[in-house]
Design a protein around this motif. Sequence first.
Motif, PDB file in Angstrom:
ATOM      1  N   GLN A  90       0.847  -1.177   0.000  1.00  0.00           N
ATOM      2  CA  GLN A  90       0.000   0.000   0.000  1.00  0.00           C
ATOM      3  C   GLN A  90       0.890   1.237   0.000  1.00  0.00           C
ATOM      4  O   GLN A  90       1.895   1.281   0.689  1.00  0.00           O
ATOM      5  CB  GLN A  90      -0.901  -0.003   1.230  1.00  0.00           C
ATOM      6  N   LEU A  91       0.505   2.240  -0.787  1.00  0.00           N
ATOM      7  CA  LEU A  91       1.306   3.437  -0.913  1.00  0.00           C
ATOM      8  C   LEU A  91       0.867   4.495   0.092  1.00  0.00           C
ATOM      9  O   LEU A  91      -0.330   4.717   0.283  1.00  0.00           O
ATOM     10  CB  LEU A  91       1.180   4.002  -2.333  1.00  0.00           C
ATOM     11  N   HIS A  92       1.869   5.115   0.727  1.00  0.00           N
ATOM     12  CA  HIS A  92       1.568   6.156   1.694  1.00  0.00           C
ATOM     13  C   HIS A  92       2.495   7.328   1.515  1.00  0.00           C
ATOM     14  O   HIS A  92       3.665   7.172   1.142  1.00  0.00           O
ATOM     15  CB  HIS A  92       1.732   5.621   3.122  1.00  0.00           C
ATOM     16  N   VAL A  93       1.949   8.507   1.801  1.00  0.00           N
ATOM     17  CA  VAL A  93       2.716   9.746   1.807  1.00  0.00           C
ATOM     18  C   VAL A  93       2.328  10.478   3.081  1.00  0.00           C
ATOM     19  O   VAL A  93       1.141  10.745   3.299  1.00  0.00           O
ATOM     20  CB  VAL A  93       2.389  10.610   0.574  1.00  0.00           C
ATOM     21  N   VAL A  94       3.305  10.799   3.941  1.00  0.00           N
ATOM     22  CA  VAL A  94       3.008  11.414   5.234  1.00  0.00           C
ATOM     23  C   VAL A  94       3.929  12.602   5.458  1.00  0.00           C
ATOM     24  O   VAL A  94       5.155  12.447   5.452  1.00  0.00           O
ATOM     25  CB  VAL A  94       3.173  10.406   6.379  1.00  0.00           C
ATOM     26  N   GLU A  95       3.329  13.760   5.685  1.00  0.00           N
ATOM     27  CA  GLU A  95       4.112  14.966   5.954  1.00  0.00           C
ATOM     28  C   GLU A  95       4.317  15.152   7.454  1.00  0.00           C
ATOM     29  O   GLU A  95       3.484  14.722   8.261  1.00  0.00           O
ATOM     30  CB  GLU A  95       3.406  16.220   5.417  1.00  0.00           C
ATOM     31  N   SER A  96       5.411  15.827   7.789  1.00  0.00           N
ATOM     32  CA  SER A  96       5.670  16.205   9.173  1.00  0.00           C
ATOM     33  C   SER A  96       6.576  17.425   9.181  1.00  0.00           C
ATOM     34  O   SER A  96       7.132  17.800   8.146  1.00  0.00           O
ATOM     35  CB  SER A  96       6.320  15.052   9.947  1.00  0.00           C
ATOM     36  N   GLY A  97       6.697  18.032  10.360  1.00  0.00           N
ATOM     37  CA  GLY A  97       7.637  19.132  10.531  1.00  0.00           C
ATOM     38  C   GLY A  97       7.034  20.510  10.587  1.00  0.00           C
ATOM     39  O   GLY A  97       7.746  21.500  10.799  1.00  0.00           O
ATOM     40  N   GLY A  98       5.724  20.626  10.404  1.00  0.00           N
ATOM     41  CA  GLY A  98       5.101  21.929  10.483  1.00  0.00           C
ATOM     42  C   GLY A  98       5.077  22.458  11.909  1.00  0.00           C
ATOM     43  O   GLY A  98       5.440  21.755  12.856  1.00  0.00           O
ATOM     44  N   GLY A  99       4.647  23.720  12.031  1.00  0.00           N
ATOM     45  CA  GLY A  99       4.558  24.311  13.364  1.00  0.00           C
ATOM     46  C   GLY A  99       4.413  25.805  13.283  1.00  0.00           C
ATOM     47  O   GLY A  99       4.201  26.366  12.204  1.00  0.00           O
ATOM     48  N   SER A 103       6.121   5.409   1.481  1.00  0.00           N
ATOM     49  CA  SER A 103       6.264   3.967   1.591  1.00  0.00           C
ATOM     50  C   SER A 103       5.416   3.316   0.517  1.00  0.00           C
ATOM     51  O   SER A 103       4.438   3.893   0.047  1.00  0.00           O
ATOM     52  CB  SER A 103       5.848   3.474   2.976  1.00  0.00           C
ATOM     53  N   GLY A 104       5.843   2.113   0.117  1.00  0.00           N
ATOM     54  CA  GLY A 104       5.071   1.352  -0.846  1.00  0.00           C
ATOM     55  C   GLY A 104       5.411   1.615  -2.295  1.00  0.00           C
ATOM     56  O   GLY A 104       4.822   1.004  -3.183  1.00  0.00           O
ATOM     57  N   PHE A 105       6.370   2.509  -2.547  1.00  0.00           N
ATOM     58  CA  PHE A 105       6.778   2.737  -3.927  1.00  0.00           C
ATOM     59  C   PHE A 105       8.218   3.229  -3.950  1.00  0.00           C
ATOM     60  O   PHE A 105       8.738   3.727  -2.951  1.00  0.00           O
ATOM     61  CB  PHE A 105       5.852   3.717  -4.641  1.00  0.00           C
ATOM     62  N   ARG A 106       8.857   3.089  -5.098  1.00  0.00           N
ATOM     63  CA  ARG A 106      10.243   3.540  -5.256  1.00  0.00           C
ATOM     64  C   ARG A 106      10.241   5.044  -5.489  1.00  0.00           C
ATOM     65  O   ARG A 106       9.703   5.539  -6.477  1.00  0.00           O
ATOM     66  CB  ARG A 106      10.901   2.808  -6.419  1.00  0.00           C
ATOM     67  N   LEU A 107      10.845   5.740  -4.562  1.00  0.00           N
ATOM     68  CA  LEU A 107      10.733   7.192  -4.536  1.00  0.00           C
ATOM     69  C   LEU A 107      11.238   7.854  -5.809  1.00  0.00           C
ATOM     70  O   LEU A 107      10.606   8.787  -6.323  1.00  0.00           O
ATOM     71  CB  LEU A 107      11.489   7.745  -3.319  1.00  0.00           C
TER      72      LEU A 107
END
Length: 124
Positions: free
Chosen positions: A1-10, A25-29
């Motif tokens: 399963q393909l996922h894209v997750v952002e972080s680091g905001g504030g 995750s789940g795919f070749r970047l």
Amino acid sequence: QLHVVESGGGLVQPGGSLRLACATSGFRLDYYAIAWFRQAPGKGRERVSCITHGDGDTWYTDSVKGRFTISRDNAKRTVYLQMESLNPEDTGVYYCAADFGGACSAFHDQYQYWGQGTQVTVSS
């Protein structure tokens, strides 16, 4: 399963810095173009920066040139957006999006996978 997750905001003061991360995750970047879009309150989604598949050519919208840097770590499957000299106009929700074989389209409907977004607020 393909996922894209952002972080680091504030929340950051004008002139400050943040580094956003787009973990995949789940795919070749390196088979995908990865773009950062942002959406300010009451406005449409704007492409801010992008890195193409393969060679990793980069693109920036004029308002962030010289202040933002996009980079890709294939081993960590993560794309970063280093943001410097932030100003209140940079405020918005930042989204990471992936386009298979893409060349950094400006049109958000060209991107197949999206994260949930991370809020960046620049205010004193």
